[in-house]
Design a protein around this motif. Sequence first.
Motif, PDB file in Angstrom:
ATOM      1  N   PHE A 124       9.397  84.261  -6.697  1.00  0.00           N
ATOM      2  CA  PHE A 124      10.578  83.407  -6.837  1.00  0.00           C
ATOM      3  C   PHE A 124      11.703  84.015  -7.669  1.00  0.00           C
ATOM      4  CE2 PHE A 124       7.047  80.394  -6.063  1.00  0.00           C
ATOM      5  CZ  PHE A 124       7.499  79.894  -4.859  1.00  0.00           C
ATOM      6  N   ALA A 125      11.407  85.017  -8.490  1.00  0.00           N
ATOM      7  CA  ALA A 125      12.469  85.691  -9.242  1.00  0.00           C
ATOM      8  C   ALA A 125      12.683  87.114  -8.760  1.00  0.00           C
ATOM      9  CB  ALA A 125      12.135  85.704 -10.743  1.00  0.00           C
ATOM     10  N   GLY A 126      11.825  87.567  -7.836  1.00  0.00           N
ATOM     11  CA  GLY A 126      11.930  88.925  -7.358  1.00  0.00           C
ATOM     12  C   GLY A 126      12.188  89.032  -5.866  1.00  0.00           C
ATOM     13  N   ALA A 127      11.120  88.950  -5.086  1.00  0.00           N
ATOM     14  CA  ALA A 127      11.217  89.246  -3.654  1.00  0.00           C
ATOM     15  C   ALA A 127      12.156  88.309  -2.903  1.00  0.00           C
ATOM     16  CB  ALA A 127       9.818  89.204  -3.028  1.00  0.00           C
ATOM     17  N   VAL A 128      12.014  86.999  -3.121  1.00  0.00           N
ATOM     18  CA  VAL A 128      12.826  86.038  -2.359  1.00  0.00           C
ATOM     19  C   VAL A 128      14.317  86.195  -2.655  1.00  0.00           C
ATOM     20  CG1 VAL A 128      13.323  83.594  -2.023  1.00  0.00           C
ATOM     21  CG2 VAL A 128      10.953  84.388  -2.007  1.00  0.00           C
ATOM     22  N   PRO A 129      14.754  86.125  -3.918  1.00  0.00           N
ATOM     23  CA  PRO A 129      16.201  86.285  -4.156  1.00  0.00           C
ATOM     24  C   PRO A 129      16.711  87.683  -3.816  1.00  0.00           C
ATOM     25  CG  PRO A 129      15.016  86.188  -6.243  1.00  0.00           C
ATOM     26  CD  PRO A 129      14.041  85.823  -5.178  1.00  0.00           C
ATOM     27  N   THR A 130      15.889  88.715  -4.021  1.00  0.00           N
ATOM     28  CA  THR A 130      16.347  90.070  -3.702  1.00  0.00           C
ATOM     29  C   THR A 130      16.640  90.218  -2.220  1.00  0.00           C
ATOM     30  OG1 THR A 130      15.022  90.984  -5.509  1.00  0.00           O
ATOM     31  CG2 THR A 130      15.777  92.523  -3.828  1.00  0.00           C
ATOM     32  N   SER A 131      15.738  89.727  -1.373  1.00  0.00           N
ATOM     33  CA  SER A 131      15.935  89.857   0.067  1.00  0.00           C
ATOM     34  C   SER A 131      17.125  89.029   0.552  1.00  0.00           C
ATOM     35  CB  SER A 131      14.659  89.438   0.810  1.00  0.00           C
ATOM     36  OG  SER A 131      14.245  88.137   0.429  1.00  0.00           O
ATOM     37  N   ILE A 132      17.305  87.831  -0.018  1.00  0.00           N
ATOM     38  CA  ILE A 132      18.434  86.990   0.390  1.00  0.00           C
ATOM     39  C   ILE A 132      19.760  87.633  -0.020  1.00  0.00           C
ATOM     40  CG2 ILE A 132      19.571  84.769   0.007  1.00  0.00           C
ATOM     41  CD1 ILE A 132      16.802  83.504  -0.231  1.00  0.00           C
ATOM     42  N   VAL A 133      19.839  88.093  -1.270  1.00  0.00           N
ATOM     43  CA  VAL A 133      21.072  88.732  -1.740  1.00  0.00           C
ATOM     44  C   VAL A 133      21.334  90.023  -0.972  1.00  0.00           C
ATOM     45  CG1 VAL A 133      22.210  89.780  -3.733  1.00  0.00           C
ATOM     46  CG2 VAL A 133      20.898  87.679  -4.027  1.00  0.00           C
ATOM     47  N   ALA A 134      20.275  90.732  -0.594  1.00  0.00           N
ATOM     48  CA  ALA A 134      20.454  91.961   0.183  1.00  0.00           C
ATOM     49  C   ALA A 134      21.121  91.664   1.519  1.00  0.00           C
ATOM     50  CB  ALA A 134      19.097  92.634   0.397  1.00  0.00           C
ATOM     51  N   ILE A 135      20.714  90.594   2.171  1.00  0.00           N
ATOM     52  CA  ILE A 135      21.328  90.219   3.451  1.00  0.00           C
ATOM     53  C   ILE A 135      22.800  89.873   3.256  1.00  0.00           C
ATOM     54  CG2 ILE A 135      21.311  88.475   5.279  1.00  0.00           C
ATOM     55  CD1 ILE A 135      18.258  88.362   4.956  1.00  0.00           C
ATOM     56  N   TYR A 156      18.551  95.002   7.694  1.00  0.00           N
ATOM     57  CA  TYR A 156      18.446  93.558   7.915  1.00  0.00           C
ATOM     58  C   TYR A 156      17.000  93.165   8.209  1.00  0.00           C
ATOM     59  CZ  TYR A 156      23.424  92.261   8.107  1.00  0.00           C
ATOM     60  OH  TYR A 156      24.732  91.971   7.787  1.00  0.00           O
ATOM     61  N   ILE A 157      16.353  93.932   9.069  1.00  0.00           N
ATOM     62  CA  ILE A 157      14.964  93.624   9.423  1.00  0.00           C
ATOM     63  C   ILE A 157      14.056  93.766   8.211  1.00  0.00           C
ATOM     64  CG2 ILE A 157      12.999  94.444  10.785  1.00  0.00           C
ATOM     65  CD1 ILE A 157      14.966  95.153  13.005  1.00  0.00           C
ATOM     66  N   THR A 158      14.279  94.798   7.397  1.00  0.00           N
ATOM     67  CA  THR A 158      13.465  94.989   6.194  1.00  0.00           C
ATOM     68  C   THR A 158      13.577  93.789   5.262  1.00  0.00           C
ATOM     69  OG1 THR A 158      13.752  97.388   6.321  1.00  0.00           O
ATOM     70  CG2 THR A 158      13.030  96.480   4.215  1.00  0.00           C
ATOM     71  N   ALA A 159      14.812  93.343   5.003  1.00  0.00           N
ATOM     72  CA  ALA A 159      15.023  92.204   4.105  1.00  0.00           C
ATOM     73  C   ALA A 159      14.406  90.926   4.661  1.00  0.00           C
ATOM     74  CB  ALA A 159      16.518  92.010   3.851  1.00  0.00           C
ATOM     75  N   ALA A 160      14.596  90.695   5.963  1.00  0.00           N
ATOM     76  CA  ALA A 160      14.037  89.486   6.573  1.00  0.00           C
ATOM     77  C   ALA A 160      12.514  89.515   6.567  1.00  0.00           C
ATOM     78  CB  ALA A 160      14.561  89.346   8.001  1.00  0.00           C
ATOM     79  N   LEU A 161      11.929  90.671   6.873  1.00  0.00           N
ATOM     80  CA  LEU A 161      10.476  90.798   6.848  1.00  0.00           C
ATOM     81  C   LEU A 161       9.925  90.544   5.454  1.00  0.00           C
ATOM     82  CD1 LEU A 161       9.705  93.912   9.095  1.00  0.00           C
ATOM     83  CD2 LEU A 161       8.968  91.557   9.479  1.00  0.00           C
ATOM     84  N   TRP A 162      10.568  91.131   4.454  1.00  0.00           N
ATOM     85  CA  TRP A 162      10.092  90.960   3.081  1.00  0.00           C
ATOM     86  C   TRP A 162      10.130  89.492   2.675  1.00  0.00           C
ATOM     87  CZ3 TRP A 162      12.660  92.985  -2.030  1.00  0.00           C
ATOM     88  CH2 TRP A 162      11.686  93.019  -3.037  1.00  0.00           C
ATOM     89  N   LEU A 163      11.197  88.802   3.032  1.00  0.00           N
ATOM     90  CA  LEU A 163      11.325  87.382   2.698  1.00  0.00           C
ATOM     91  C   LEU A 163      10.220  86.570   3.358  1.00  0.00           C
ATOM     92  CD1 LEU A 163      12.903  84.973   1.511  1.00  0.00           C
ATOM     93  CD2 LEU A 163      14.312  85.004   3.590  1.00  0.00           C
ATOM     94  N   VAL A 164      10.043  86.736   4.664  1.00  0.00           N
ATOM     95  CA  VAL A 164       9.060  85.931   5.405  1.00  0.00           C
ATOM     96  C   VAL A 164       7.634  86.274   4.978  1.00  0.00           C
ATOM     97  CG1 VAL A 164       8.131  85.442   7.695  1.00  0.00           C
ATOM     98  CG2 VAL A 164      10.606  85.623   7.366  1.00  0.00           C
ATOM     99  N   ILE A 165       7.335  87.558   4.888  1.00  0.00           N
ATOM    100  CA  ILE A 165       5.976  87.987   4.532  1.00  0.00           C
ATOM    101  C   ILE A 165       5.593  87.498   3.145  1.00  0.00           C
ATOM    102  CG2 ILE A 165       4.654  90.043   3.884  1.00  0.00           C
ATOM    103  CD1 ILE A 165       5.884  91.435   6.310  1.00  0.00           C
ATOM    104  N   THR A 166       6.520  87.573   2.190  1.00  0.00           N
ATOM    105  CA  THR A 166       6.225  87.118   0.827  1.00  0.00           C
ATOM    106  C   THR A 166       5.946  85.624   0.792  1.00  0.00           C
ATOM    107  OG1 THR A 166       7.630  88.865  -0.085  1.00  0.00           O
ATOM    108  CG2 THR A 166       7.087  87.032  -1.541  1.00  0.00           C
ATOM    109  N   LEU A 167       6.740  84.839   1.495  1.00  0.00           N
ATOM    110  CA  LEU A 167       6.534  83.392   1.511  1.00  0.00           C
ATOM    111  C   LEU A 167       5.224  83.033   2.203  1.00  0.00           C
ATOM    112  CD1 LEU A 167      10.157  82.115   2.251  1.00  0.00           C
ATOM    113  CD2 LEU A 167       8.919  82.056   0.069  1.00  0.00           C
ATOM    114  N   VAL A 168       4.886  83.753   3.270  1.00  0.00           N
ATOM    115  CA  VAL A 168       3.606  83.500   3.935  1.00  0.00           C
ATOM    116  C   VAL A 168       2.444  83.835   3.004  1.00  0.00           C
ATOM    117  CG1 VAL A 168       2.099  84.226   5.830  1.00  0.00           C
ATOM    118  CG2 VAL A 168       4.517  83.813   6.257  1.00  0.00           C
ATOM    119  N   GLY A 169       2.547  84.969   2.303  1.00  0.00           N
ATOM    120  CA  GLY A 169       1.500  85.341   1.360  1.00  0.00           C
ATOM    121  C   GLY A 169       1.335  84.328   0.248  1.00  0.00           C
TER     122      GLY A 169
END
Length: 257
Positions: A124-135, A156-169
């Motif tokens: 919540f302080a790393g992967a999710v905001p980083t990927s959103i701000v990257a987009i 774009y695909i890297t950021a979207a994958l990181w966001l989705v994969i992290t939330l699924v995990g």
Amino acid sequence: MTQSSEKAPEVHDVPDEMIELDRKLTERARRRSPRPRWWRRPWMIPLVILVAVFLTYIWGPYIGLDPSTATVHLVRSIPLHYVLVVTHILTATIAMVTACLQVWPLIRRRYPAVHRISGRFFVFAGAVPTSIVAIVLMRIRNTRDGGIQVGSAGLYITAALWLVITLVGYRMGRQRRWAEHRRWMTYSFALSLTNIYSRPIGIYVSSFPGANMNLYFELIGWLPFIVHLTVAQWWLDRTSGLPWVNRRVKRAAPSRS
């Protein structure tokens, strides 16, 4: 309404299962090879050093919070552009530091509370905001430069994958599905390191006369997430097959009754 007599699972039971998982994986590795091979030797120290060097390099122009020293061409018509850049670097720093804590076996075994807390920071302080701000930053860059730039699709695909994969995990962990949680968060850890070498390699490549930078940017947009996810899958294939495979086999076996 009547309450079920079955006691709900408690949070403090979770670390014991994770510790047992680590123990079984360690025993399995020892049975496979009495003498540790080079890929099973300690790798946390090189990882921490690599992350520390990268973060020191990235933070250099931004530690004074002076927009004039930014390595990004800022869009003056967007006042928050610099703030977004610094936010991206800050959240990426949190993601990379907590990712190291997440994969550190000693912390998982002896300090499960640190593992849980750092995991929430990672998400919540790393992967999710980083990927959103990257987009958002890529969108600003493409608008600034008049269209989708070379390599943007892969980023774009890297950021979207990181966001989705992290939330699924994270969701798998909340559901106490530890095998799936481990798998998805391994993918997330792999994606958290995709940019760790792109900028240094870019500086090195650009030093060659006549270097095809368009090709470099295209490759650096696509190859990192493909290579990192492939390595993560290889690692999972080597270390999987203990508790969860046995459970799947039992669930899949037809009943003889």
